[in-house]
Design an enzyme around this catalytic site. Structure first.
Site, PDB file in Angstrom:
ATOM      1  N   HIS A 189     132.660  40.287  56.682  1.00 12.69           N
ATOM      2  CA  HIS A 189     133.859  41.009  56.269  1.00 12.69           C
ATOM      3  C   HIS A 189     135.117  40.186  56.538  1.00 12.69           C
ATOM      4  CE1 HIS A 189     131.705  45.145  56.491  1.00 12.69           C
ATOM      5  NE2 HIS A 189     131.607  44.594  55.314  1.00 12.69           N
ATOM      6  N   ARG A 289     131.167  45.538  40.267  1.00 10.88           N
ATOM      7  CA  ARG A 289     130.175  46.114  41.184  1.00 10.88           C
ATOM      8  C   ARG A 289     130.125  47.632  40.964  1.00 10.88           C
ATOM      9  NH1 ARG A 289     133.506  42.796  44.476  1.00 10.88           N
ATOM     10  NH2 ARG A 289     132.510  40.859  45.167  1.00 10.88           N
ATOM     11  N   GLU A 414     119.259  35.838  42.497  1.00 11.85           N
ATOM     12  CA  GLU A 414     119.518  36.007  43.928  1.00 11.85           C
ATOM     13  C   GLU A 414     118.334  35.619  44.801  1.00 11.85           C
ATOM     14  OE1 GLU A 414     122.126  39.907  44.341  1.00 11.85           O
ATOM     15  OE2 GLU A 414     120.586  40.136  42.794  1.00 11.85           O
ATOM     16  N   ASN A 437     125.505  34.358  47.593  1.00 13.41           N
ATOM     17  CA  ASN A 437     125.387  34.974  48.921  1.00 13.41           C
ATOM     18  C   ASN A 437     123.932  35.318  49.222  1.00 13.41           C
ATOM     19  OD1 ASN A 437     128.138  34.798  48.695  1.00 13.41           O
ATOM     20  ND2 ASN A 437     128.509  36.988  48.675  1.00 13.41           N
ATOM     21  N   ASP A 438     123.316  36.102  48.335  1.00 16.47           N
ATOM     22  CA  ASP A 438     121.924  36.482  48.556  1.00 16.47           C
ATOM     23  C   ASP A 438     120.971  35.319  48.324  1.00 16.47           C
ATOM     24  OD1 ASP A 438     121.660  39.044  49.583  1.00 16.47           O
ATOM     25  OD2 ASP A 438     121.947  40.010  47.652  1.00 16.47           O
ATOM     26  N   ARG A 448     122.579  37.185  56.603  1.00 17.16           N
ATOM     27  CA  ARG A 448     123.963  36.850  56.258  1.00 17.16           C
ATOM     28  C   ARG A 448     124.944  37.139  57.389  1.00 17.16           C
ATOM     29  NH1 ARG A 448     124.602  39.689  50.483  1.00 17.16           N
ATOM     30  NH2 ARG A 448     126.770  39.714  51.175  1.00 17.16           N
ATOM     31  N   CYS A 485     128.817  33.934  40.609  1.00 18.12           N
ATOM     32  CA  CYS A 485     129.729  35.010  41.023  1.00 18.12           C
ATOM     33  C   CYS A 485     129.679  35.249  42.530  1.00 18.12           C
ATOM     34  CB  CYS A 485     129.426  36.317  40.279  1.00 18.12           C
ATOM     35  SG  CYS A 485     127.811  37.026  40.654  1.00 18.12           S
TER      36      CYS A 485
END
EC number: 2.7.3.9
Length: 554
Positions: A189, A289, A414, A437-438, A448, A485
């Protein structure tokens, strides 16, 4: 006068930019006093519950006052955890067993935190939120000030062990010139909000909390380097250079392209139409999203609600690319109305497109709403599914979408299996979008949110870049677009590598677009390809970053 001693620290740069200032550290959490005997459990329970309610109320208030949509969404989710009946029940049980309010809250939050970490995936991502909730609730019970930011009365570099969303949302880029934490990762975050605010930031930087308050230091959010002990003149030079860079970016406009005119679409990652800034610097939406329509609900959003939300985004970019991702939820991102059972390893369980195995009506309803929104707006949205693993899954999703008149159909890449068979996926699809990210998490078997493993999630990892290259090559062979993305797209220097690998679009937060546009405009396609070659040939992410930075400087 003796020369200052410079301490060079190294972490992960997660929000590009350079800044300098005096370091000031985040205040620590409230200290628990010695346990006290409980004379009246009813009174003590009420104190504990008021503490939780105070924490939830403050987080809700901060969410309502947050200017950044990303910050608002994170704080709302954190407030929900503070108000969770299960957490409250756990606290009440501890008071009934003889604990005072402060210790009951501390123990209950610690237990729930461990459970979230053990669950992994999305649950593990919420574990650090419990630390902040605990600190705020305990402070309220003890009558102490809520944990907060230092206020030295001048711009400064903020150093912290880690930073809660409630603290990050209050950061003023005019006061906090840079952010450095000892913990955290590139998808935490802290990272997301720092990028949204445009603050240079470094995470997973051991030793930063040992820097004395008031020490002049420089921070490079691109390289991850923190230099403590610089002199005031050097700090001023860094700030002048940073201001000049910001001024240059502020005047840059137009579509994304390399110095020799090779087009690269620069798109936005959003959760709703409210995330699109006035005078958006982007050329469309690379990731909508849609799950934010579904959060915090006991029942699914109605057909009208979904149609309205999709139509609003489509009308915002009527002549541009708008990519809408179908529901990315499941046991790792639990939604009450789905009724999915708990799993031992939710990150590897029923999530994303896999939810339609159990509840196909949820995806069908979403596709119906998307089709109606397309007709009402007179546009042609691109639609993609998350967590697709096999060509068979891709083919089934494409069939269901096209049956409703949705012509441009793709999937998120992903997991390594999808990347390895990208060419087969493109036999069934019109485009691919890589979620770095994934893809990093599954490629390196690294959670993560695990601070000690943050280096494995560095988007400059050559193995990750190799998988991206494989997807891009499949797209080139098929004559179909392949975008990125994930958070990697927001790194200006890495953007040149991605374009060199063959990626055709980059999607990011609005604040990241100008710097990425500028980086591409200063390099030809051949130079980008050379950057890609250097990064793929490197032994590790540090070497990859250094090699490309040297080439870019030359």
């Amino acid at each position: 006068m003796p020369e200052p001693v410079l301490d060079a620290l190294r972490g992960l740069g997660i929000s590009p930019g350079r800044a300098a200032g005096r370091v000031h550290k985040m205040a620590g959490p409230p200290l628990l006093p010695a346990p006290v005997a409980v004379a009246d459990t009813g009174v003590e329970t009420a104190r504990a519950v008021r503490g939780l309610e105070s924490a939830a109320g403050e987080l809700t208030a901060r969410a309502e006052g947050a200017a950044e949509p990303a910050a608002r969404e994170i704080l709302e989710a954190q407030a929900m955890i503070a108000a969770d009946p299960l957490l409250r029940e756990s606290v009440e049980q501890r008071v009934a067993a003889g604990s005072d309010a402060a210790h009951a809250i501390d123990a209950a939050c610690a237990e729930h935190r461990e459970a979230l970490l053990a669950a992994g995936g999305y649950f593990a991502e919420r574990a650090s939120d419990l630390d902040d909730i605990k600190n705020r609730a305990v402070a309220a019970v003890l009558g102490l000030p809520m944990p907060g930011l230092p206020a030295p009365g001048h711009p400064f570099v903020l150093a912290a062990d880690d930073l809660a969303p409630a603290d990050t949302v209050n950061l003023d880029p005019g006061v906090v010139v840079a952010l450095v934490t000892e913990k955290g990762g590139p998808t935490s975050h802290t990272a997301i909000l720092a990028r949204a605010l445009g603050i240079p930031a470094v995470v997973a930087c051991p030793g930063v909390m040992s820097i004395a308050d008031g020490t002049w230091s420089s921070v490079d959010g691109g390289t991850g380097e923190v230099r403590a002990g610089i002199d005031e003149q050097t700090a001023a030079e860094v700030e002048r250079s940073a201001r000049a860079a910001r001024d240059r970016l502020a005047t840059a406009t137009g579509p994304g392209r390399t110095a020799d005119g090779h087009p690269v679409k620069l798109l936005l990652n959003i959760g709703s139409v409210a995330d699109i800034p006035a005078g958006s610097p982007a050329e469309g939406v690379g990731l909508f999203r849609s799950e934010f329509l579904f959060l915090d609900r006991r029942t699914a959003p109605t057909h009208q609600e979904q149609t309205g939300a999709y139509e609003a985004v489509l009308r915002a970019f009527p002549e541009a690319t708008v990519v809408i991702r179908t529901l990315d939820a499941g046991t790792d991102k639990p939604l009450p109305f789905l009724g999915l059972p708990e799993e031992l390893n939710p990150a590897l369980g029923v999530r994303g497109l896999r939810v339609s195995r159990r509840s196909p009506e949820v995806l069908d309803a979403q596709l119906d709403a998307l089709a109606e929104a397309a007709r009402a707006s007179g546009t042609s949205p691109w639609v993609m599914a998350p967590m697709v693993t096999t060509p068979g899954e891709a083919a089934d999703f494409a069939r269901r979408a096209r049956a409703r008149g949705l012509a441009d159909v793709g999937v998120m890449v992903e997991v390594p299996a999808a990347a390895l068979h990208a060419h087969r996926l493109l036999d069934e699809l019109d485009f691919l979008s890589i979620g770095t990210n994934d893809l990093s998490q599954y490629t390196f078997a690294s959670d993560r949110q695990h601070g000690e493993l943050a280096d494995l999630l560095d988007p400059w990892q050559p193995a990750l870049l190799q998988l991206i290259a494989q997807c891009a090559e499949a797209g080139r062979a098929a004559g179909k677009p392949v975008g990125v993305c994930g958070e990697a797209a927001a790194d200006p220097l890495l953007a040149t590598v991605l374009v060199g690998l063959g990626v055709t679009s980059l999607s990011m937060s609005a604040r990241s677009v100008p710097a990425v546009r500028d980086a591409l405009a200063r390099h030809t396609l051949d130079q980008c390809r050379e950057h890609a070659r250097l990064a793929l040939a490197a032994a590790d992410p540090g070497a990859a970053r250094a090699a490309v930075r040297e080439a870019a400087a030359a």
